[in-house]
Design a protein around this motif. Structure first.
Motif, mmCIF file in Angstrom:
data_model
loop_
_atom_site.group_PDB
_atom_site.id
_atom_site.type_symbol
_atom_site.label_atom_id
_atom_site.label_comp_id
_atom_site.label_asym_id
_atom_site.label_seq_id
_atom_site.Cartn_x
_atom_site.Cartn_y
_atom_site.Cartn_z
ATOM 1 N N GLY A 1 0.825 -1.191 -0.142
ATOM 2 C CA GLY A 1 -0.080 0.068 0.202
ATOM 3 C C GLY A 1 1.011 1.197 -0.070
ATOM 4 O O GLY A 1 0.238 2.234 0.074
ATOM 5 N N ALA A 2 1.951 1.194 -0.139
ATOM 6 C CA ALA A 2 3.116 2.258 0.004
ATOM 7 C C ALA A 2 3.575 2.378 -1.614
ATOM 8 O O ALA A 2 3.861 1.585 -2.392
ATOM 9 N N SER A 3 3.972 3.464 -1.777
ATOM 10 C CA SER A 3 4.569 4.085 -3.269
ATOM 11 C C SER A 3 5.961 3.368 -3.185
ATOM 12 O O SER A 3 6.741 3.554 -2.137
ATOM 13 N N PRO A 4 6.216 2.765 -4.260
ATOM 14 C CA PRO A 4 7.690 2.515 -4.789
ATOM 15 C C PRO A 4 8.537 3.428 -5.028
ATOM 16 O O PRO A 4 9.903 2.971 -5.073
ATOM 17 N N VAL A 5 8.037 4.664 -4.964
ATOM 18 C CA VAL A 5 8.939 5.729 -5.624
ATOM 19 C C VAL A 5 10.062 5.889 -4.370
ATOM 20 O O VAL A 5 9.750 6.113 -3.171
#
Length: 117
Positions: free
Chosen positions: A68-72
């Motif tokens: 649920g977290a951005s991979p950026v």
């Protein structure tokens, strides 16, 4: 094949909804990445398997969906058997991370893993 992606995505979404399963839209991410940069080589030379960039994009999509977290902001590569793989240029990894965030999370141009620009 780009021309079949919409039908494939629709079928996967339907099946995931029917089964109550989590869907990782890697194919849609590939389509978006190629739209943004047609020069990206997401397939291996055999035309059937993913290249390092294609595998990295799929992994970023899975990471986003599962956490649920951005991979950026994730590293542009990793180490296997003492060798750094894949060896993606930071700009390419950044683009693939942003595409994964956009497609998997609906986040546009996330600036970092915690969502700050």
């Amino acid at each position: 094949h780009p021309q079949t992606q919409a039908g494939i995505a629709e079928a996967y979404a339907s099946i995931a909804a029917e089964l109550g399963a989590v869907l990782a839209p890697a194919g849609l991410a590939w389509q978006r990445a190629l739209h943004l940069d047609p020069a990206l080589e997401l397939h291996h030379a055999d035309g059937r398997h993913a290249s390092a960039a294609g595998s990295y994009l799929a992994a970023c999509v899975l990471c986003a969906v599962l956490t649920g977290a951005s991979p950026v902001g994730l590293p542009a590569g990793f180490v296997i058997e003492g060798k750094r793989r894949p060896e993606l240029p930071p700009a390419t990894a950044g683009l693939l991370q942003r595409v994964a965030a956009e497609v998997a999370l609906g986040a546009e141009e996330c600036g970092s893993r915690d969502g700050r620009s």
